[in-house]
Design an enzyme around this catalytic site. Structure first.
Site, PDB file in Angstrom:
ATOM      1  N   ARG A   1       0.835  -1.214   0.000  1.00 31.16           N
ATOM      2  CA  ARG A   1       0.000   0.000   0.000  1.00 31.16           C
ATOM      3  C   ARG A   1       0.866   1.259   0.000  1.00 31.16           C
ATOM      4  NH1 ARG A   1      -4.621   0.640   4.175  1.00 31.16           N
ATOM      5  NH2 ARG A   1      -5.256   2.162   2.616  1.00 31.16           N
TER       6      ARG A   1
ATOM      7  N   GLN B   1     -10.257  10.258   6.247  1.00 28.01           N
ATOM      8  CA  GLN B   1     -10.130   8.851   6.633  1.00 28.01           C
ATOM      9  C   GLN B   1      -9.024   8.176   5.816  1.00 28.01           C
ATOM     10  OE1 GLN B   1     -14.498   8.420   5.758  1.00 28.01           O
ATOM     11  NE2 GLN B   1     -14.434   7.084   7.542  1.00 28.01           N
ATOM     12  N   ASN B   2      -8.511   8.879   4.819  1.00 30.92           N
ATOM     13  CA  ASN B   2      -7.516   8.307   3.911  1.00 30.92           C
ATOM     14  C   ASN B   2      -6.121   8.376   4.519  1.00 30.92           C
ATOM     15  OD1 ASN B   2      -9.648   8.001   2.165  1.00 30.92           O
ATOM     16  ND2 ASN B   2      -9.169   9.814   0.950  1.00 30.92           N
TER      17      ASN B   2
ATOM     18  N   HIS C   1      -7.274   8.538  10.662  1.00 32.09           N
ATOM     19  CA  HIS C   1      -6.892   7.126  10.593  1.00 32.09           C
ATOM     20  C   HIS C   1      -5.394   6.933  10.404  1.00 32.09           C
ATOM     21  CE1 HIS C   1     -11.245   5.777   9.378  1.00 32.09           C
ATOM     22  NE2 HIS C   1     -11.116   6.082  10.651  1.00 32.09           N
TER      23      HIS C   1
ATOM     24  N   CYS D   1       5.880   2.759  17.119  1.00 33.76           N
ATOM     25  CA  CYS D   1       6.393   1.676  17.960  1.00 33.76           C
ATOM     26  C   CYS D   1       5.284   1.197  18.882  1.00 33.76           C
ATOM     27  CB  CYS D   1       7.597   2.135  18.778  1.00 33.76           C
ATOM     28  SG  CYS D   1       8.244   0.836  19.856  1.00 33.76           S
TER      29      CYS D   1
ATOM     30  N   THR E   1     -17.148   9.003   1.002  1.00 34.07           N
ATOM     31  CA  THR E   1     -17.125   8.112   2.159  1.00 34.07           C
ATOM     32  C   THR E   1     -18.430   7.325   2.222  1.00 34.07           C
ATOM     33  OG1 THR E   1     -16.884   7.995   4.576  1.00 34.07           O
ATOM     34  CG2 THR E   1     -17.881   9.989   3.679  1.00 34.07           C
TER      35      THR E   1
END
Length: 228
Positions: free
Chosen positions: A56, A88-89, A105, A113, A172
């Site tokens: 991705r 949200q991308n 997101h 980590c 969306t």
């Protein structure tokens, strides 16, 4: 002062060649969401999750903003009031187009980590052996929000929804909460609401108005109408 809050989803980037997880034949279609986009999937098979997000990350690094991203960047620059982009991308295409966005997101370009919480810029190819620069543990994961995890910046987003005059949802599906509830929050605060999407969604009835069609057509037309 007028304040526009815009929520963007995967449909905005589809015409840049980045498929949604509902598309057939794309990266998402080759995996179960439970295996590659949940904390449990990462715990079971971190190598699989890293391979998926490396693919991705490479795909997103090669993608270019489309006319819809460019139009939103123009709106942010030229509008007389405030324009807040919430996305949200995780693909970073808003920034490539020149916008500033709140990444609820997370982002493919980030590493996190799981042990100490340190964040850094992700290498293009992450593996289970990728070490945290802070604690040196091999507990690196993509800095993205998986299903079952709380999205980032929720308090900041709630503040923006509470005082916006116009709320727009673009590309969306309206099937993932808490983002699916943003239109109701904005309406309760007295904002006008508009949906811009390829097709109607389960939430379409909650919007005052809608524009249906490809993002590269309807978003530039809508921005032009706002800028006069």
């Amino acid at each position: 002062m007028d304040k526009i809050v815009i929520l963007t989803g995967a449909g905005l980037s589809a015409e840049s060649g980045l498929g949604t997880f509902r598309d057939e034949g794309g990266l998402w279609a080759q995996h179960r969401i439970e295996d590659v986009a949940t904390p449990e999937g990462y715990a079971r098979d971190p190598a699989l999750v890293h391979r998926f997000y490396t693919a991705r990350r490479i795909q997103a690094s090669e993608a270019r903003p489309n006319a819809a991203h460019d139009a939103l960047a123009r709106l942010q620059r030229a509008f007389g009031g405030e324009v807040v982009l919430i996305t949200q991308n995780v693909d970073g295409l808003h920034e490539k187009a020149g916008s500033e966005a709140i990444h609820m997101h997370g982002t493919l370009a980030g590493a996190l980590c799981a042990a100490c919480g340190h964040r850094w810029t992700a290498p293009l190819d992450m593996t289970p052996d990728t070490a945290c620069p802070a604690c040196h543990g091999t507990t690196a994961r993509p800095d993205v929000v998986w299903f079952g995890e709380m999205p980032y910046f929720m308090e900041e987003i709630a503040d923006h929804l509470a005082d916006c005059t116009l709320f727009a949802a673009i590309g969306t599906s309206g099937q993932v909460y808490p983002a699916a509830g943003f239109v109701q929050e904005a309406r309760q605060a007295g904002a006008q609401t508009i949906e811009l999407n390829l097709e109607p969604t389960d939430l379409s009835r909650l919007f005052h108005s809608r524009r249906i069609g490809p993002a590269t057509r309807v978003v530039p037309e809508w921005v032009a109408s706002l800028l006069g």
